[in-house]
Design a protein around this motif. Structure first.
Motif, mmCIF file in Angstrom:
data_model
loop_
_atom_site.group_PDB
_atom_site.id
_atom_site.type_symbol
_atom_site.label_atom_id
_atom_site.label_comp_id
_atom_site.label_asym_id
_atom_site.label_seq_id
_atom_site.Cartn_x
_atom_site.Cartn_y
_atom_site.Cartn_z
ATOM 1 N N GLY A 14 8.143 23.043 49.610
ATOM 2 C CA GLY A 14 7.133 22.734 50.443
ATOM 3 C C GLY A 14 5.951 22.311 49.939
ATOM 4 N N ASP A 15 4.828 23.084 50.244
ATOM 5 C CA ASP A 15 3.438 22.649 49.704
ATOM 6 C C ASP A 15 3.190 23.515 48.651
ATOM 7 O OD1 ASP A 15 3.311 20.625 51.448
ATOM 8 O OD2 ASP A 15 2.312 22.124 53.232
ATOM 9 N N ALA A 16 4.063 24.025 47.747
ATOM 10 C CA ALA A 16 3.780 24.756 46.611
ATOM 11 C C ALA A 16 2.627 24.255 45.820
ATOM 12 C CB ALA A 16 4.954 25.277 46.089
ATOM 13 N N GLU A 17 1.767 25.193 45.344
ATOM 14 C CA GLU A 17 0.437 24.712 44.719
ATOM 15 C C GLU A 17 0.683 25.299 43.155
ATOM 16 O OE1 GLU A 17 -2.025 22.423 45.276
ATOM 17 O OE2 GLU A 17 -1.061 22.065 47.013
ATOM 18 N N ASN A 18 1.983 25.630 42.920
ATOM 19 C CA ASN A 18 2.005 26.197 41.470
ATOM 20 C C ASN A 18 2.989 25.223 40.862
ATOM 21 O OD1 ASN A 18 4.061 27.060 43.102
ATOM 22 N ND2 ASN A 18 4.238 29.235 42.391
ATOM 23 N N CYS A 19 2.824 24.008 40.856
ATOM 24 C CA CYS A 19 3.910 23.318 40.298
ATOM 25 C C CYS A 19 3.305 22.232 39.144
ATOM 26 C CB CYS A 19 4.557 22.280 41.213
ATOM 27 S SG CYS A 19 5.259 22.903 42.771
ATOM 28 N N VAL A 20 4.146 21.862 38.217
ATOM 29 C CA VAL A 20 3.770 21.022 37.128
ATOM 30 C C VAL A 20 4.055 19.569 37.677
ATOM 31 C CG1 VAL A 20 4.281 20.250 34.735
ATOM 32 C CG2 VAL A 20 4.220 22.582 35.147
ATOM 33 N N GLU A 21 3.012 18.787 37.527
ATOM 34 C CA GLU A 21 3.506 17.313 37.889
ATOM 35 C C GLU A 21 3.285 16.577 36.617
ATOM 36 O OE1 GLU A 21 0.961 17.441 42.429
ATOM 37 O OE2 GLU A 21 -0.304 17.032 40.501
ATOM 38 N N VAL A 22 4.141 15.630 36.699
ATOM 39 C CA VAL A 22 4.190 14.443 35.544
ATOM 40 C C VAL A 22 3.836 13.244 36.098
ATOM 41 C CG1 VAL A 22 5.961 13.560 34.019
ATOM 42 C CG2 VAL A 22 6.249 16.088 34.736
ATOM 43 N N ALA A 23 3.213 12.293 35.080
ATOM 44 C CA ALA A 23 2.929 10.907 35.337
ATOM 45 C C ALA A 23 3.260 10.377 34.335
ATOM 46 C CB ALA A 23 1.674 10.682 35.826
ATOM 47 N N VAL A 24 3.609 8.784 34.125
ATOM 48 C CA VAL A 24 3.894 8.179 32.854
ATOM 49 C C VAL A 24 3.156 6.871 33.069
ATOM 50 C CG1 VAL A 24 5.575 7.113 31.462
ATOM 51 C CG2 VAL A 24 6.231 9.249 32.728
ATOM 52 N N SER A 25 2.605 6.617 32.090
ATOM 53 C CA SER A 25 1.610 5.388 31.874
ATOM 54 C C SER A 25 1.232 5.014 30.696
ATOM 55 C CB SER A 25 0.306 5.537 32.715
ATOM 56 O OG SER A 25 -0.430 4.390 32.690
ATOM 57 N N SER A 26 1.140 3.644 30.015
ATOM 58 C CA SER A 26 0.745 3.378 28.767
ATOM 59 C C SER A 26 1.328 3.982 27.585
ATOM 60 C CB SER A 26 -0.796 3.302 28.677
ATOM 61 O OG SER A 26 -1.426 2.806 29.657
ATOM 62 N N GLY A 27 2.682 4.199 27.735
ATOM 63 C CA GLY A 27 3.528 4.911 26.687
ATOM 64 C C GLY A 27 3.027 6.266 26.570
ATOM 65 N N LEU A 28 2.393 6.929 27.642
ATOM 66 C CA LEU A 28 2.071 8.489 27.122
ATOM 67 C C LEU A 28 2.706 9.193 28.744
ATOM 68 C CD1 LEU A 28 -1.619 8.387 26.191
ATOM 69 C CD2 LEU A 28 0.444 9.012 24.544
ATOM 70 N N THR A 29 2.942 10.440 28.384
ATOM 71 C CA THR A 29 3.528 11.300 29.651
ATOM 72 C C THR A 29 2.193 12.079 29.733
ATOM 73 O OG1 THR A 29 5.769 11.116 28.860
ATOM 74 C CG2 THR A 29 4.947 13.009 30.237
ATOM 75 N N TYR A 30 1.741 12.382 31.157
ATOM 76 C CA TYR A 30 0.906 13.087 31.312
ATOM 77 C C TYR A 30 1.270 14.308 32.035
ATOM 78 C CZ TYR A 30 -2.063 9.216 30.079
ATOM 79 O OH TYR A 30 -2.570 7.807 29.441
ATOM 80 N N LEU A 31 0.756 15.449 32.114
ATOM 81 C CA LEU A 31 1.249 16.633 32.621
ATOM 82 C C LEU A 31 -0.077 17.346 33.185
ATOM 83 C CD1 LEU A 31 3.428 18.075 29.892
ATOM 84 C CD2 LEU A 31 4.354 17.120 31.894
ATOM 85 N N ARG A 32 0.230 17.921 34.456
ATOM 86 C CA ARG A 32 -1.015 18.858 34.962
ATOM 87 C C ARG A 32 -0.240 19.729 35.973
ATOM 88 N NH1 ARG A 32 -3.719 14.712 39.707
ATOM 89 N NH2 ARG A 32 -1.933 14.896 41.139
ATOM 90 N N GLU A 33 -0.945 20.851 36.206
ATOM 91 C CA GLU A 33 -0.631 21.843 37.415
ATOM 92 C C GLU A 33 -1.287 21.560 38.560
ATOM 93 O OE1 GLU A 33 -0.899 25.945 36.550
ATOM 94 O OE2 GLU A 33 -1.352 25.366 34.391
ATOM 95 N N SER A 34 -0.513 21.629 39.696
ATOM 96 C CA SER A 34 -0.797 21.164 40.870
ATOM 97 C C SER A 34 -2.167 21.944 41.480
ATOM 98 C CB SER A 34 0.364 21.082 42.045
ATOM 99 O OG SER A 34 0.930 22.552 41.920
ATOM 100 N N ASP A 35 -2.258 23.100 41.165
ATOM 101 C CA ASP A 35 -3.384 24.091 41.402
ATOM 102 C C ASP A 35 -4.591 23.563 40.533
ATOM 103 O OD1 ASP A 35 -2.587 25.311 39.097
ATOM 104 O OD2 ASP A 35 -2.732 27.234 40.114
ATOM 105 N N ALA A 36 -4.663 22.911 39.618
ATOM 106 C CA ALA A 36 -5.684 22.757 38.556
ATOM 107 C C ALA A 36 -5.500 21.273 38.295
ATOM 108 C CB ALA A 36 -5.833 23.701 37.360
ATOM 109 N N PRO A 37 -5.603 20.157 39.256
ATOM 110 C CA PRO A 37 -5.233 18.900 38.908
ATOM 111 C C PRO A 37 -6.345 18.040 37.792
ATOM 112 C CG PRO A 37 -5.963 19.086 41.155
ATOM 113 C CD PRO A 37 -5.831 20.453 40.846
ATOM 114 N N GLU A 38 -7.511 18.696 37.863
ATOM 115 C CA GLU A 38 -8.353 18.087 37.124
ATOM 116 C C GLU A 38 -8.321 18.108 35.460
ATOM 117 O OE1 GLU A 38 -9.549 22.252 37.693
ATOM 118 O OE2 GLU A 38 -8.794 20.835 38.950
ATOM 119 N N ARG A 39 -7.299 19.440 35.168
ATOM 120 C CA ARG A 39 -6.862 19.353 33.779
ATOM 121 C C ARG A 39 -5.629 18.718 33.635
ATOM 122 N NH1 ARG A 39 -7.505 25.894 34.249
ATOM 123 N NH2 ARG A 39 -9.778 25.989 34.328
#
Length: 65
Positions: A14-39
């Protein structure tokens, strides 16, 4: 960072706000928590694989009980 294509785990429900989100760009992997997307944590894919492998095998993770 807002232009990255963030993906949530398929284990998230669902709309869980306690998930780890992942993105890939420019040879790096980025991680953030959905409840603190600025970090955002950026890491090399090989370093993330090594960390996940160590966690899965029990080499790291528990700390002091």
């Amino acid at each position: 960072m807002s232009r990255l294509g963030w993906r949530k785990s398929t284990f998230s429900t669902g709309d869980a706000e306690n998930c780890v989100e992942v993105a890939v760009s420019s040879g790096l992997t980025y991680l953030r928590e959905s409840d603190a997307p600025e970090r955002v944590l950026a890491t090399a894919p090989a370093a993330l694989r090594a960390l996940l492998r160590a966690v899965k095998t029990g080499a790291v993770g528990r700390g002091a009980d």
